[in-house]
Design a protein around this motif. Structure first.
Motif, PDB file in Angstrom:
ATOM      1  N   GLY A 114      -3.836 -10.444   8.409  1.00 52.35           N
ATOM      2  CA  GLY A 114      -4.439 -11.728   8.719  1.00 52.35           C
ATOM      3  C   GLY A 114      -5.820 -11.895   8.147  1.00 52.35           C
ATOM      4  N   MET A 115      -6.358 -10.810   7.558  1.00 53.98           N
ATOM      5  CA  MET A 115      -7.702 -10.897   6.982  1.00 53.98           C
ATOM      6  C   MET A 115      -7.765 -10.147   5.659  1.00 53.98           C
ATOM      7  SD  MET A 115     -10.373 -10.892  10.229  1.00 53.98           S
ATOM      8  CE  MET A 115     -11.779 -11.437   9.264  1.00 53.98           C
ATOM      9  N   PHE A 116      -8.634  -9.149   5.565  1.00 44.93           N
ATOM     10  CA  PHE A 116      -9.036  -8.629   4.266  1.00 44.93           C
ATOM     11  C   PHE A 116      -8.009  -7.742   3.567  1.00 44.93           C
ATOM     12  CE2 PHE A 116     -13.198  -9.412   6.392  1.00 44.93           C
ATOM     13  CZ  PHE A 116     -13.608 -10.438   5.555  1.00 44.93           C
ATOM     14  N   PHE A 117      -7.111  -7.083   4.295  1.00 42.70           N
ATOM     15  CA  PHE A 117      -6.155  -6.236   3.592  1.00 42.70           C
ATOM     16  C   PHE A 117      -5.192  -7.065   2.747  1.00 42.70           C
ATOM     17  CE2 PHE A 117      -2.445  -3.293   3.303  1.00 42.70           C
ATOM     18  CZ  PHE A 117      -3.087  -2.303   2.590  1.00 42.70           C
ATOM     19  N   GLY A 148      -6.096  -9.508   1.031  1.00 43.54           N
ATOM     20  CA  GLY A 148      -7.020 -10.224   0.156  1.00 43.54           C
ATOM     21  C   GLY A 148      -7.196  -9.491  -1.152  1.00 43.54           C
ATOM     22  N   MET A 149      -6.134  -8.859  -1.645  1.00 47.59           N
ATOM     23  CA  MET A 149      -6.146  -8.201  -2.953  1.00 47.59           C
ATOM     24  C   MET A 149      -4.711  -8.083  -3.449  1.00 47.59           C
ATOM     25  SD  MET A 149      -7.072  -4.254  -1.837  1.00 47.59           S
ATOM     26  CE  MET A 149      -8.658  -4.723  -1.207  1.00 47.59           C
ATOM     27  N   THR A 150      -4.556  -7.938  -4.737  1.00 52.12           N
ATOM     28  CA  THR A 150      -3.205  -7.911  -5.286  1.00 52.12           C
ATOM     29  C   THR A 150      -2.439  -6.687  -4.806  1.00 52.12           C
ATOM     30  OG1 THR A 150      -1.929  -8.292  -7.311  1.00 52.12           O
ATOM     31  CG2 THR A 150      -3.724  -6.670  -7.424  1.00 52.12           C
ATOM     32  N   TYR A 151      -1.123  -6.723  -4.894  1.00 52.85           N
ATOM     33  CA  TYR A 151      -0.232  -5.793  -4.195  1.00 52.85           C
ATOM     34  C   TYR A 151      -0.613  -4.322  -4.330  1.00 52.85           C
ATOM     35  CZ  TYR A 151       2.918  -9.792  -3.631  1.00 52.85           C
ATOM     36  OH  TYR A 151       3.442 -11.001  -3.297  1.00 52.85           O
ATOM     37  N   ASP A 152      -0.822  -3.862  -5.534  1.00 57.22           N
ATOM     38  CA  ASP A 152      -1.067  -2.427  -5.734  1.00 57.22           C
ATOM     39  C   ASP A 152      -2.545  -2.078  -5.840  1.00 57.22           C
ATOM     40  OD1 ASP A 152       1.524  -1.412  -5.606  1.00 57.22           O
ATOM     41  OD2 ASP A 152       1.935  -1.944  -7.697  1.00 57.22           O
ATOM     42  N   ALA A 153      -3.429  -3.031  -5.557  1.00 52.11           N
ATOM     43  CA  ALA A 153      -4.856  -2.737  -5.648  1.00 52.11           C
ATOM     44  C   ALA A 153      -5.274  -1.689  -4.629  1.00 52.11           C
ATOM     45  CB  ALA A 153      -5.671  -4.012  -5.448  1.00 52.11           C
ATOM     46  N   ALA A 154      -4.767  -1.791  -3.405  1.00 54.43           N
ATOM     47  CA  ALA A 154      -5.164  -0.826  -2.371  1.00 54.43           C
ATOM     48  C   ALA A 154      -4.626   0.576  -2.680  1.00 54.43           C
ATOM     49  CB  ALA A 154      -4.721  -1.301  -0.992  1.00 54.43           C
ATOM     50  N   PRO A 155      -3.306   0.754  -2.871  1.00 50.79           N
ATOM     51  CA  PRO A 155      -2.816   2.124  -3.059  1.00 50.79           C
ATOM     52  C   PRO A 155      -3.142   2.741  -4.406  1.00 50.79           C
ATOM     53  CG  PRO A 155      -1.005   0.557  -3.199  1.00 50.79           C
ATOM     54  CD  PRO A 155      -2.208  -0.218  -2.756  1.00 50.79           C
ATOM     55  N   LEU A 156      -3.169   1.956  -5.481  1.00 49.66           N
ATOM     56  CA  LEU A 156      -3.351   2.526  -6.811  1.00 49.66           C
ATOM     57  C   LEU A 156      -4.810   2.482  -7.257  1.00 49.66           C
ATOM     58  CD1 LEU A 156      -0.192   1.183  -8.700  1.00 49.66           C
ATOM     59  CD2 LEU A 156      -0.511   3.357  -7.496  1.00 49.66           C
ATOM     60  N   CYS A 163      -7.648   1.538  -5.395  1.00 53.57           N
ATOM     61  CA  CYS A 163      -8.574   2.061  -4.380  1.00 53.57           C
ATOM     62  C   CYS A 163      -8.150   3.427  -3.855  1.00 53.57           C
ATOM     63  CB  CYS A 163      -8.694   1.085  -3.213  1.00 53.57           C
ATOM     64  SG  CYS A 163      -9.389  -0.520  -3.652  1.00 53.57           S
ATOM     65  N   GLY A 164      -6.890   3.779  -4.022  1.00 55.76           N
ATOM     66  CA  GLY A 164      -6.406   5.064  -3.537  1.00 55.76           C
ATOM     67  C   GLY A 164      -6.163   5.111  -2.043  1.00 55.76           C
ATOM     68  N   PHE A 165      -6.088   3.948  -1.396  1.00 57.48           N
ATOM     69  CA  PHE A 165      -5.847   3.882   0.041  1.00 57.48           C
ATOM     70  C   PHE A 165      -4.361   3.640   0.267  1.00 57.48           C
ATOM     71  CE2 PHE A 165      -5.386   1.262   3.890  1.00 57.48           C
ATOM     72  CZ  PHE A 165      -5.864   2.162   4.828  1.00 57.48           C
ATOM     73  N   THR A 166      -3.675   4.624   0.831  1.00 56.73           N
ATOM     74  CA  THR A 166      -2.215   4.542   0.949  1.00 56.73           C
ATOM     75  C   THR A 166      -1.707   4.454   2.376  1.00 56.73           C
ATOM     76  OG1 THR A 166      -2.050   6.962   0.898  1.00 56.73           O
ATOM     77  CG2 THR A 166      -1.893   5.801  -1.217  1.00 56.73           C
ATOM     78  N   ASP A 167      -2.588   4.504   3.368  1.00 52.88           N
ATOM     79  CA  ASP A 167      -2.148   4.542   4.762  1.00 52.88           C
ATOM     80  C   ASP A 167      -1.329   3.323   5.169  1.00 52.88           C
ATOM     81  OD1 ASP A 167      -3.960   6.817   6.413  1.00 52.88           O
ATOM     82  OD2 ASP A 167      -4.784   6.134   4.515  1.00 52.88           O
ATOM     83  N   LEU A 168      -1.638   2.162   4.635  1.00 53.91           N
ATOM     84  CA  LEU A 168      -0.977   0.924   5.050  1.00 53.91           C
ATOM     85  C   LEU A 168      -0.027   0.375   3.993  1.00 53.91           C
ATOM     86  CD1 LEU A 168      -3.989  -0.918   6.772  1.00 53.91           C
ATOM     87  CD2 LEU A 168      -2.301   0.622   7.797  1.00 53.91           C
ATOM     88  N   GLY A 169       0.271   1.165   2.962  1.00 55.62           N
ATOM     89  CA  GLY A 169       1.182   0.707   1.924  1.00 55.62           C
ATOM     90  C   GLY A 169       0.527  -0.305   0.995  1.00 55.62           C
ATOM     91  N   GLN A 170       1.331  -1.250   0.513  1.00 57.15           N
ATOM     92  CA  GLN A 170       0.817  -2.239  -0.429  1.00 57.15           C
ATOM     93  C   GLN A 170      -0.070  -3.264   0.269  1.00 57.15           C
ATOM     94  OE1 GLN A 170       4.348  -3.872  -2.421  1.00 57.15           O
ATOM     95  NE2 GLN A 170       3.583  -2.973  -4.332  1.00 57.15           N
ATOM     96  N   GLY A 226       1.469  -6.846 -11.503  1.00 54.92           N
ATOM     97  CA  GLY A 226       1.914  -7.708 -10.421  1.00 54.92           C
ATOM     98  C   GLY A 226       3.379  -7.465 -10.103  1.00 54.92           C
ATOM     99  N   ASN A 227       4.000  -8.419  -9.397  1.00 56.54           N
ATOM    100  CA  ASN A 227       5.412  -8.271  -9.046  1.00 56.54           C
ATOM    101  C   ASN A 227       6.293  -9.275  -9.772  1.00 56.54           C
ATOM    102  OD1 ASN A 227       4.633 -10.599  -7.730  1.00 56.54           O
ATOM    103  ND2 ASN A 227       5.801 -10.184  -5.856  1.00 56.54           N
ATOM    104  N   LYS A 228       5.729  -9.935 -10.800  1.00 58.47           N
ATOM    105  CA  LYS A 228       6.506 -10.956 -11.495  1.00 58.47           C
ATOM    106  C   LYS A 228       6.721 -10.633 -12.975  1.00 58.47           C
ATOM    107  CE  LYS A 228       6.701 -13.637  -7.864  1.00 58.47           C
ATOM    108  NZ  LYS A 228       7.955 -13.880  -7.134  1.00 58.47           N
ATOM    109  N   GLY A 229       6.349  -9.440 -13.391  1.00 55.85           N
ATOM    110  CA  GLY A 229       6.526  -9.080 -14.787  1.00 55.85           C
ATOM    111  C   GLY A 229       5.891  -7.742 -15.072  1.00 55.85           C
ATOM    112  N   PRO A 230       6.198  -7.161 -16.222  1.00 56.61           N
ATOM    113  CA  PRO A 230       5.717  -5.808 -16.544  1.00 56.61           C
ATOM    114  C   PRO A 230       4.306  -5.762 -17.121  1.00 56.61           C
ATOM    115  CG  PRO A 230       7.126  -6.625 -18.306  1.00 56.61           C
ATOM    116  CD  PRO A 230       7.133  -7.682 -17.240  1.00 56.61           C
TER     117      PRO A 230
END
Length: 577
Positions: free
Chosen positions: A300-303, A305-313, A315-322, A397-401
């Motif tokens: 509902g807020m900041f998580f 607020g970034m593209t799908y793989d920005a957090a895990p790939l 930023c390296g933050f994997t606890d909450l997935g994409q 992204g999730n719409k193309g390679p």
């Protein structure tokens, strides 16, 4: 149970039906009972006292409250990204101010506020029923503090509801009443909130008396800040300005009348994991933890607020997935990279007006619970190891390679490389791809091995707000030098030593637009932009990206949702809806 209160139970039940994403803390709310039946020891009193605070933290974003509050402004948007987040035009209606009482958030926000009001009132009445605190191992001053904090918390809920809907009902009894109330006039509601806060302040603690365990507790300064918020917007709320009263409260806070506070010296410190310390400028914050609640990091807020793989790939933050690109900044440039000519909006461009701003750096984790930059843009590189070979790749992204190149524009860029123009010139809420819109990273996204990842408190009230509020009050009296000095006291941490980006001593750079722009820079994404735009007369009259002025000003308050009107037939819909 002794008191079966159908109306208030309906409020709580409707909240469960409306809020599909609510935490388990909000899943089991029953009819109210006599305090004597369960307040038999100190721990019972503590639990009763804390219960509304748990809901309060969730309420900052639940039921699309954050989305509605930010997406209707000139800062943030939720775009239809090639079918993602189209959602039947829900977010487009927020942007264009064409919402209706059938939109979920119009009932959901009311539920957020009134569930908190009912829970707070129930706990207040429980505390008031305690006649012999010593039997519960309580000191009289402790009990007085608990009641004052609950009154302050309830005033916080009321102030938010007042700002959102204006014509609201005042509830002070959930033990003996059997139905809801008629709406109070704006002046009656203003007077009620003011009286609640003034009465609470004498019994509230100062931060230093609470020590390291005081995070999440309402203090004298916290209540005084709510009073300042009420006074700052009094002209909007009631037609009578209270800027002079607001200035007095702010100066008292800065001078230490309500406890000792100092501005943080780093721009990111108010949002970092250290923001619960006694040295932080945060006056009131909801404590967050990785293992339990961290609502500002929720979808509902900041998580989201970034593209799908920005957090895990990246930023390296994997606890909450994409993560998810639900929220992004509104663009400052068209698809040909030409800056738009309208004055409002363009948040990233507004930061670029002062190009040495440290916040403009691309967000990057530096190790040891440190970061730089507040935005995600451009390519987002990361390393990966395949068959023992480490390679550098780029977030897609999730719409193309193709690799994403995130930009301060909205359009269909797809795999187009930066600097190359595209033939499709369309740019609007329904025509965006996954390159569109710079992302805001206000709270750090430290990598998963970091022990301090997503442990920041949510900074609901910061000392910076008091400086900016007092600066506005001074500006409105013509004291530009006084306003500039207060703003610079905060702003200097955003720039290198000796920067020419600070305002001159005479405040000659300040005008209405610059004041509004500076509110936007310092408090971007902090759930107050709508209120600021309304106070400066720009919310319904202004033009920003893909948004023309409203036909009239009825959209300055939201409609009361159909579900809420069905619960209490005494409520009347807001004008214009």
């Amino acid at each position: 149970m002794k008191h079966h209160i159908k109306y208030f139970s309906s409020i709580l039940l409707s909240s469960l039906l409306i809020s599909s994403g609510c935490t388990k803390l909000d899943e089991h709310v029953y009819d109210k009972v006599d305090a004597a039946g369960f307040l038999t020891r100190r721990d019972d009193v503590i639990r009763d006292f804390l219960r509304p605070f748990e809901h309060g933290y969730w309420s900052i974003q639940g039921n699309d409250l954050y989305a509605a509050s930010e997406d209707c402004t000139d800062e943030i948007g939720t775009y239809n990204r090639q079918g993602d987040w189209q959602d039947g035009g829900y977010y487009q209606r927020m942007h264009y101010h064409t919402w209706t009482p059938n939109d979920n958030f119009t009932s959901g926000a009311w539920t957020n506020f009134y569930q908190g009001i009912v829970l707070s009132t129930n706990s207040i009445q429980d505390m008031e029923s305690i006649t012999d605190p010593a039997k519960l191992s309580l000191k009289p001053e402790e009990l007085a503090d608990f009641k004052a904090e609950l009154h302050t918390l309830r005033a916080w809920f009321y102030l938010r509801a007042f700002d959102f809907y204006r014509n609201i009902e005042i509830i002070t009894d959930v033990k003996n009443s059997t139905q809801g109330n008629k709406q109070s006039t704006p002046q009656e509601t203003f007077d009620f909130i003011e009286s609640e806060l003034k009465a609470a302040i004498p019994d509230l603690p100062v931060r230093e008396s609470l020590g390291a365990t005081g995070s999440g507790r309402w203090t004298k300064a916290g209540a005084a800040t709510l009073l300042a918020r009420l006074y700052l917007n009094a002209k909007v709320y009631t037609g009578t300005d209270k800027f002079a009263e607001c200035a007095v409260v702010c100066q008292d806070i800065i001078s230490g009348k309500y406890g000792n506070y100092a501005l943080d010296t780093r721009w990111d410190a108010p949002f970092d994991y250290t923001n619960t310390s006694l040295n932080s400028e945060v006056i009131y914050g909801f404590p967050g933890t990785l293992a339990r609640t961290h609502w500002q990091y929720d979808g509902g807020m900041f998580f989201w607020g970034m593209t799908y793989d920005a957090a895990p790939l990246y930023c390296g933050f994997t606890d909450l997935g994409q993560s998810n690109p639900r929220f992004a900044l509104q663009p400052g440039r068209d698809v040909d990279s030409v800056e738009y000519t309208f004055k409002l909006g363009k948040p990233f461009v507004k930061f670029q007006h002062y190009p040495d701003d440290l916040r403009l750096k691309k967000y990057k984790n530096l190790g040891n619970s440190t970061r730089e930059g507040m935005f995600l843009y451009g390519y987002l590189p990361y390393t990966r190891t395949v068959s023992g070979v480490t390679r550098t790749d780029t977030v897609k992204g999730n719409k193309g390679p193709y690799p994403l190149f995130i930009r301060d524009q909205v359009g269909m860029f797809l795999g187009t490389k930066p600097g190359k123009k595209i033939a499709d010139k369309e740019s609007n809420m329904n025509h965006a791809d996954h390159n569109s819109g710079v992302f805001l990273v206000k709270y750090p996204m430290y990598p998963t091995p970091d022990p301090n990842r997503i442990t920041s408190a949510y900074a609901e009230i910061r000392l910076s707000e008091i400086y900016y509020t007092l600066a506005e009050c001074k500006y409105r009296t013509g004291d530009k030098p006084g306003a500039a000095a207060l703003l610079n006291a905060v702003r200097r941490r955003n720039y290198p030593t000796g920067s020419s980006s600070l305002y001159s001593g005479d405040g000659s750079q300040l005008n209405d637009q610059e004041m509004l722009d500076e509110w936007g820079r310092e408090f971007i994404g902090e759930n107050r932009r709508r209120t600021d735009l309304i106070r400066w007369g720009a919310f319904t009259t202004g033009t920003w990206w893909d948004k023309m002025p409203d036909a009239d000003n009825h959209t300055e308050i939201f409609p009361i949702g159909r579900d809420i009107l069905n619960v209490n037939p005494q409520l009347k819909q807001n004008p214009g809806y």
